[in-house]
Every structure is written in structure tokens, then in C-alpha cells.
Design a protein around this motif. Structure first.
Motif, mmCIF file in Angstrom:
data_model
loop_
_atom_site.group_PDB
_atom_site.id
_atom_site.type_symbol
_atom_site.label_atom_id
_atom_site.label_comp_id
_atom_site.label_asym_id
_atom_site.label_seq_id
_atom_site.Cartn_x
_atom_site.Cartn_y
_atom_site.Cartn_z
ATOM 1 N N ALA A 1 0.666 -1.310 0.035
ATOM 2 C CA ALA A 1 -0.123 0.024 -0.005
ATOM 3 C C ALA A 1 0.779 1.382 -0.174
ATOM 4 C CB ALA A 1 -0.860 0.079 1.168
ATOM 5 N N ALA B 1 -8.443 8.792 -3.904
ATOM 6 C CA ALA B 1 -9.633 7.748 -3.247
ATOM 7 C C ALA B 1 -10.812 8.746 -2.952
ATOM 8 C CB ALA B 1 -9.035 7.413 -1.811
ATOM 9 N N LEU C 1 -15.311 -0.161 -4.869
ATOM 10 C CA LEU C 1 -14.041 -0.828 -4.613
ATOM 11 C C LEU C 1 -13.220 -1.062 -5.645
ATOM 12 C CD1 LEU C 1 -12.340 -1.808 -1.992
ATOM 13 C CD2 LEU C 1 -13.347 -4.105 -2.382
ATOM 14 N N THR D 1 -6.173 -3.364 -2.851
ATOM 15 C CA THR D 1 -7.374 -2.382 -2.525
ATOM 16 C C THR D 1 -6.545 -1.473 -1.404
ATOM 17 O OG1 THR D 1 -8.404 -3.775 -0.488
ATOM 18 C CG2 THR D 1 -9.233 -4.110 -2.861
ATOM 19 N N GLY D 2 -5.484 -2.055 -0.780
ATOM 20 C CA GLY D 2 -5.097 -1.007 0.364
ATOM 21 C C GLY D 2 -4.404 0.381 -0.136
ATOM 22 N N GLN E 1 -7.334 -8.284 -2.596
ATOM 23 C CA GLN E 1 -7.678 -7.481 -1.247
ATOM 24 C C GLN E 1 -6.658 -6.835 -0.876
ATOM 25 O OE1 GLN E 1 -10.904 -7.378 -0.186
ATOM 26 N NE2 GLN E 1 -11.134 -8.544 -1.999
ATOM 27 N N ARG F 1 -8.170 -3.363 10.201
ATOM 28 C CA ARG F 1 -8.460 -3.791 8.700
ATOM 29 C C ARG F 1 -8.864 -4.996 8.716
ATOM 30 N NH1 ARG F 1 -6.375 -4.116 3.254
ATOM 31 N NH2 ARG F 1 -7.500 -2.853 2.012
ATOM 32 N N THR G 1 -8.535 -8.432 6.856
ATOM 33 C CA THR G 1 -7.569 -8.709 5.798
ATOM 34 C C THR G 1 -7.747 -10.408 5.820
ATOM 35 O OG1 THR G 1 -5.864 -7.332 6.740
ATOM 36 C CG2 THR G 1 -5.019 -9.009 5.730
ATOM 37 N N ASP H 1 -6.700 2.831 0.835
ATOM 38 C CA ASP H 1 -7.405 2.618 2.442
ATOM 39 C C ASP H 1 -6.445 3.448 3.224
ATOM 40 O OD1 ASP H 1 -8.380 1.888 4.573
ATOM 41 O OD2 ASP H 1 -8.574 -0.089 4.031
ATOM 42 N N LYS H 2 -6.695 4.463 3.864
ATOM 43 C CA LYS H 2 -5.984 5.218 4.788
ATOM 44 C C LYS H 2 -5.970 4.397 6.040
ATOM 45 C CE LYS H 2 -9.947 7.596 6.919
ATOM 46 N NZ LYS H 2 -10.491 9.096 7.206
ATOM 47 N N LYS H 3 -6.463 3.382 6.410
ATOM 48 C CA LYS H 3 -6.247 2.676 7.469
ATOM 49 C C LYS H 3 -4.696 1.903 7.370
ATOM 50 C CE LYS H 3 -10.646 0.961 8.496
ATOM 51 N NZ LYS H 3 -11.947 -0.057 8.776
#
Length: 688
Positions: free
Chosen positions: A423, A546, A552, A527-528, A524, A643, A645, A531-533
């Protein structure tokens, strides 16, 4: 006394008489046969001197998106309106005995046969202008003796029913001069911006050399070869006494003002796409140029006109008008491999070079998903941890060193997970993984994904330092989008001849080449980037776009000093963008570095606007676990970020995060499992 002939002499005379009789019979049959052919040719009358049928190109919804040039659009001109120098140059180089034979140059044919025998290969042609013209008119796909005999018969019909000037006129109006210029008038306009009657000796001798090999002797694509052939033609004209040696020398020194632009531009949809289709018709389906242009083919393609329009609009509105940045863009349906949109450059009229299909550019970090798929195969998981810190790698027994750097020289200076490394696009993590797996592994994995361009076996390969094509990278990502099924870029679904007979029909072949569980896990992970997580020592690489997303996406961006990439997908659409300079110079402006991402997200959002939101289908044998991105362990109530996963069942972590203990009113939730998530190779990672 009368001498009696011996039986031997009688026998010899009898054989002689029989041989003579046989010869006369064969000769009579041959004469009757030739006479029959000539009479039949005369009865059939003159063949048509033009071929008006265009080949049509259709989009995926059946709309005509383009057509080849046909006879009516080739600017047919009378022979009196063609430069005398051009006529003499053509005759001198193509058929110097044109006015002296009746369609076939027997002496030339004999010389060609002898030359071919000496070389043990076909090194010399013997076709006359009449034969070449017959070949241009006689359009069939087969390359058999039947076709050759038919062409010979056409040549006889031409010679019997037309005079030499009519045949020469037809030949000069139909021959291919390259760059979509058919006929001397179209060629004159394209190369020199003038009519065929106004050509100078220098210009005429250049044009006369092109038909032998339009892609080889065009003064635009290879000026030096064109000039070399011009010299040969001028000397042939001197030999045939059309010009003097002095005139030849002056013509050779004449300064040529090449235009390289058609006088009448036909509006077409997706010109780079159509060029690719034409190239595939020739290279993959073995259909020759004149049939593609004049055979009346119906070519059904995969182009989605709506997506093509969106792609072209997005490129135009995103890239500054004053920028010299170029683009290569491709989109395809990951289930079928059908290429739905293609942009090979900013302006087709200025440059026909297709950067989406032809250019080899360094992919940067967009190669990392392929590396991490290989890592998953070798037992890595999304929570495999390694240190992100400045690292110098020594190899070749310590003789060589390599020090990768992260963007802006930022590092975690501690452990990060593979999911977060992807990510954030951590380069140190990627190189460590690459060297741990073995440098051949990524090369082999790229081939597994359908990428066959040459790759260097070096540590920096993990950062995308070997050139690839945009279309190949989009195809590789499509394997991830469709669950691991093999696909290839498809441009043509069907080809019919002018009578509706099917010459080619695409037949899909479905083959599982990637592990569907690992493919889903990697999807998956990808997709990170949005994703701000997963933010850590820096923001995720997709943070800037984003906020434009309504569904997604999985994807990966990449950059080098001179290349900017963005490739991503949903289950129903994959698209990839490369931006940079043709000269490979450094991209310095921040705005120029953002073009690829912005073009990609705008295209995806508009193309999928009215389509249902689809998610990646989770296969059996995959489980999801809430993970704390910082520790890579199972998140607890204390963890500020959790998150979801995905893991192949049995590889998920079993340790609970203990980094944030003390923030939860339920301490029992932090109890560790007796099992430990420490694969055997984790200890080796510490060595890095």
C-alpha cells in the motif's frame, strides 16, 4: 549390288520418325492450348481496372468505426497527369522492358531462375508491371499454384484488352506507397504536398523506390535507405537513356521537403486501435496488405465506442495543453481479454507511434503485485513482517552493492507487513522479498502472467527497471481481476470476406493459471493503496484519488524518474495508464506525476457509472481476520485501527496485538493464543 540397311539403322529411323511425330503432336496440342487460352481470354473481355471495395471495421456493438481506402478514394489520375520522370523512374526500376513484352519477360524470368538456383533461395523477382497489376486486382487469400495461374491468366487478359499506357496508369493508381497512401496521386500529396504531375526528378525517383518495401524505403521511416534506393533508380534511368548523368547527380543532391501528411484526413474512431487491428490482420492472420485495403473484408473488433470516447476525453481534459507529456492507455474486459479502449498518444495526426502497444517502458512499482503473488506462493502472507530501513545489499560475493531508496527517503525504521508495504510501495521490502525468493522467481512469474519482454536478473527488477508494454501489464492485472484465468489481449473477434464467408473466428480458451485463493488474497491487498487505514510512515499511494472513488478498486501505481504508471481493476474492467516523455527525460513537475492516476480514476468512474457494483468473489479456503496494520497481529478493542484482511485458511495469524494494551476495559481480549504465527522463514527475515 544394292546394299541392304541393317536392322539397327531401320530401328533408329523408326524411333526418329516416332519421336518427330510425338513432338509434332505435343507442339500441336500446345499451340491449340495456347490458342484456346487466348480465345477464352478474348471472349471474357477486359477485366475491371479498379477495385472499389473497402474493408470495414466494426466496434463491439456493430457500429462502423473505420474503413480502408477504396479505389474511388485513391485520387485516380490520368497518365497524362503523372510526372514523366515518375513514369520513367518506375519503368526503369520495375520493368525496363515494359513496352517490349506482352505481359511476361521471358529473359528476366530465366535470369531470376538462374539467380535463385545459384543462391539456393528466392533472391530475385521477375514480375512485370502487368503481372504486378494483375496481382493487385486478383484478390484471394490462398497462395497456391491455382492463384498463380489465375494471376497469369489475368495478365494475359490485361495485355489483350488494354494498351500499355492503360495498364501503366492502372498500376500507378493502385500500388502501395506506404503510410496509407495508395496510388501515385495520394503518395505525391502525402509525401510532398503536391500533385503527381508536378513532381521533380528527385521527388519522382524517391517515390518510385517505395513500392518495393513501403515500410523499408519510405523517406519518413528510413530516409537513408530511401536515398540509397533513389541512387539505384537514377542510375537505371541513365542506363535506359531517360536522363543524363548530370541530371541524375543534380536530382540526387536535390533538397526534399517532405510533408508527411494526407491532404484529406478522414475522421475515424480510435485510430491507434485500428492500426493495431490492421497489424494483427497481417501478422497473426496472415492477410496481405492489398486484401486488407481492397478485399472488402468485414472486421469485427472488441472496441467499446463509449469507453473509447471516455478515454480520449479524459486524456484531453487531464493533461495540460502545453505539456509535452505523452500517454499509453489500454482498457480490457478481464473475463474475456477483449480490449475495449486504446490510446497510443496525445495526437494521432502528429505521431502514429503506439505507446500502448509498441513502447517498452520501465513499469516501476506496478511490477510489485507480481512479485508478491510469487511471495504468497512461497508461504508469505499479508502480515509477513520485515524491516523498512535504509539497506545496502551486497551480492556477487560482495563485489557489487545495491541500495534502494523509498520515495522521499522515508522509512518505517521498523517492521511493516507485506500488505502495508504494498500500500505504501516500500522499495526496501520489495527488494528483500525479491532477493529472498531468488532473482529468477520474478522473471518466471512475469512469464506466468503473460509478460514476455526481456527482464534483467538484477536486484532492481523488483522495482520495475526492465521495460514492459502497457497492453501486457493491463493483461497481467486482468489475470488478478478474473480470479487467475489465463487471458490474452483480444482485438478481433471475427473476419469475413466480401461474400460473408468467415475467414477467422475467435475461440476463447479458459485455463486456470493462478491459484484462485492466492489471487483473491492479493486482490484484497491491492485495495489497500486506497485505504487510509494502512497509512504508516507515509500515506498510501492512492490517497490523492481515493476521494473520487464510488466503488472498491484494486490497483497499483508506479514511477521512475521518467515514467508514471497507474493500473487497476474491478471484476468487470481493467485499465492501465503510462505517462512520460518519448525522449525518456526526467519528469520534474509534480502535476505531471499525477496525470496517470487522475486519468485512470476518471476513466474507471465514468466507464462504470451505470454498471452494478461488483466485488471480488471469495473462493473457498479463504478466511478474513481483523488485523492491526501496525503490528500485523489480530486487532483487539485497544487497537486504534483495524482492517479486515484475507488469508488462505491455515495461514492467518493467531497472535493478538499487544502493542496497545491498556486502552481497553476488557483485558481478557488480549490473551495470546498458544499458537504462534512464526513461519520458518520469519527468522531469516531478521537477517535483513
Amino acid at each position: 549390288m544394292e546394299t541392304m540397311p541393317s536392322p539397327k539403322i531401320k530401328k533408329t529411323k523408326r524411333y526418329f520418325r516416332l519421336s518427330l511425330l510425338a513432338f509434332l503432336i505435343v507442339l500441336t496440342i500446345f499451340i491449340i492450348f495456347i490458342a484456346g487460352i487466348l480465345i477464352y481470354a478474348k471472349i471474357l473481355g477486359p477485366p475491371p481496372l479498379s477495385v472499389p471495395q473497402s474493408s470495414l471495421y466494426y466496434s463491439s456493438d456493430g457500429k462502423i468505426i473505420g474503413e480502408s481506402n477504396n479505389g474511388e478514394k485513391r485520387y485516380w489520375v490520368n497518365i497524362d497527369d503523372i510526372s514523366t520522370d515518375l513514369i520513367h523512374a518506375t519503368i526503369s526500376i520495375e520493368d525496363q522492358n515494359f513496352y517490349g513484352h506482352h505481359g511476361f519477360d521471358v529473359k528476366r524470368i530465366g535470369g531470376a531462375i538462374i539467380a535463385d538456383i545459384k543462391a539456393m533461395d528466392k533472391v530475385q523477382g521477375a514480375s512485370t508491371i502487368s503481372q504486378q497489376y494483375a496481382r493487385n486486382l486478383f484478390l484471394t487469400l490462398d497462395k497456391t499454384w491455382k492463384r498463380k495461374l489465375s494471376e497469369a491468366f489475368f495478365t494475359i487478359r490485361l495485355e489483350m484488352n488494354y494498351d500499355k499506357n492503360q495498364i501503366l496508369e492502372g498500376y500507378l493508381n493502385t500500388i502501395n506507397y506506404g503510410n496509407q497512401a495508395y496510388g501515385i496521386e495520394a503518395a505525391s500529396q502525402f509525401y510532398f504536398g503536391k500533385s503527381a504531375k508536378d513532381l521533380s526528378l528527385g521527388e519522382a525517383s524517391i517515390l518510385a523506390g517505395i513500392p518495393k518495401g513501403p515500410s523499408i524505403y519510405s523517406p519518413i521511416t528510413n530516409f537513408d535507405r530511401a536515398k540509397t534506393r533513389q541512387k539505384i533508380i537514377l542510375q537505371a534511368m541513365v542506363k535506359n537513356k531517360y536522363i543524363t548523368q548530370k541530371e541524375a547527380n543534380l536530382a540526387e543532391k536535390e533538397k526534399l521537403a517532405i510533408v508527411g501528411e494526407h491532404s484529406y484526413q478522414t475522421a475515424t474512431i480510435a485510430p491507434y486501435f485500428q492500426d493495431t487491428v490492421r497489424s494483427l490482420l497481417k501478422s497473426k492472420l496472415n492477410i496481405d496488405d492489398r486484401i486488407i485495403d481492397l478485399g472488402g473484408l468485414h472486421v469485427y473488433t472488441t472496441l467499446n465506442t463509449n469507453q473509447q470516447k471516455i478515454a480520449e476525453e479524459v486524456v484531453e481534459e487531464t493533461i495540460s495543453e502545453n505539456s509535452n507529456i505523452q500517454i499509453g492507455f489500454a482498457a480490457m474486459d478481464p473475463e474475456t481479454g477483449f480490449v475495449s479502449a486504446l490510446v497510443g498518444g496525445r495526437d494521432y495526426n502528429k505521431s502514429q507511434y503506439n505507446r500502448a502497444v509498441q513502447a517498452l517502458r520501465q513499469p516501476g512499482s506496478t511490477i510489485k503485485p507480481l512479485l508478491y503473488y510469487a511471495a504468497l506462493e512461497k508461504g508469505f502472507t499479508p502480515t509477513t513482517m520485515m524491516k523498512s530501513e535504509p539497506t545496502t545489499f551486497r551480492f556477487d560475493d560482495g563485489r557489487s552493492e545495491y541500495t534502494p531508496h523509498n520515495f522521499n527517503s522515508k522509512y518505517a525504521n521498523g517492521d511493516i507487513s507485506m500488505a502495508q508495504a504494498l500500500a505504501l510501495s516500500d522499495n526496501v521490502f520489495a527488494v528483500k522479498t525479491h532477493l529472498f525468493l531468488g532473482q529468477q522467481t520474478l522473471i518466471d512469474t512475469a512469464k506466468q502472467f503473460g509478460i514476455h519482454s526481456k527482464m534483467a536478473k538484477v536486484p532492481s527488477l523488483a522495482l520495475g527497471t526492465s521495460g514492459v508494454r502497457v497492453i501486457d501489464m493491463v493483461n497481467a492485472y486482468s489475470l488478478l481481476a478474473n480470479g487467475g484465468n489465463q487471458v490474452e489481449p483480444v482485438f478481433i473477434t471475427k473476419v469475413e470476406d466480401y461474400q460473408g464467408n468467415i475467414l477467422y473466428q475467435y475461440e476463447p480458451k479458459k485455463e486456470q493459471v493462478l491459484d484462485p485463493k492466492l489471487t483473491f488474497v492479493l486482490d484484497q491487498m491491492m485495495t489497500g493503496m486506497f485505504d487510509k487505514k494502512l497509512n504508516g510512515y507515509s500515506s498510501v499511494t492512492g490517497a490523492t484519488i481515493a476521494n473520487q472513488m464510488t466503488r472498491l478498486y484494486a490497483g497499483k501505481s508506479g514511477s521512475t524518474n521518467s515514467d508514471s504508471w497507474m493500473i487497476g481493476f474491478t471484476p468487470q474492467l481493467t485499465a492501465g495508464v503510462w505517462t512520460g516523455y518519448d525522449e525518456g527525460k526526467t519528469i520534474t513537475l509534480t502535476a505531471d506525476k499525477l496525470y496517470a492516476k487522475n486519468i485512470w480514476i476518471r476513466f474507471m468512474e465514468r466507464s462504470l457509472e451505470h454498471q452494478p457494483i461488483k466485488t471480488f468473489k471469495k473462493p473457498k479456503g479463504v478466511v478474513s481476520v481483523p488485523i492491526d496494520p501496525e503490528s500485523g497481529k489480530i486487532a483487539t478493542a485497544d487497537c486504534p485501527v483495524s482492517r479486515l484482511t484475507y488469508f488462505v485458511a491455515g495461514t492467518e495469524p493467531t497472535d493478538y496485538c499487544d502493542t496497545h494494551i491498556g486502552n481497553s476495559p476488557h483485558p481478557h481480549k488480549h490473551k495470546k493464543s498458544k499458537k504462534e504465527d512464526k513461519p520458518w522463514f520469519n527468522k531469516l527475515f531478521r537477517l535483513f
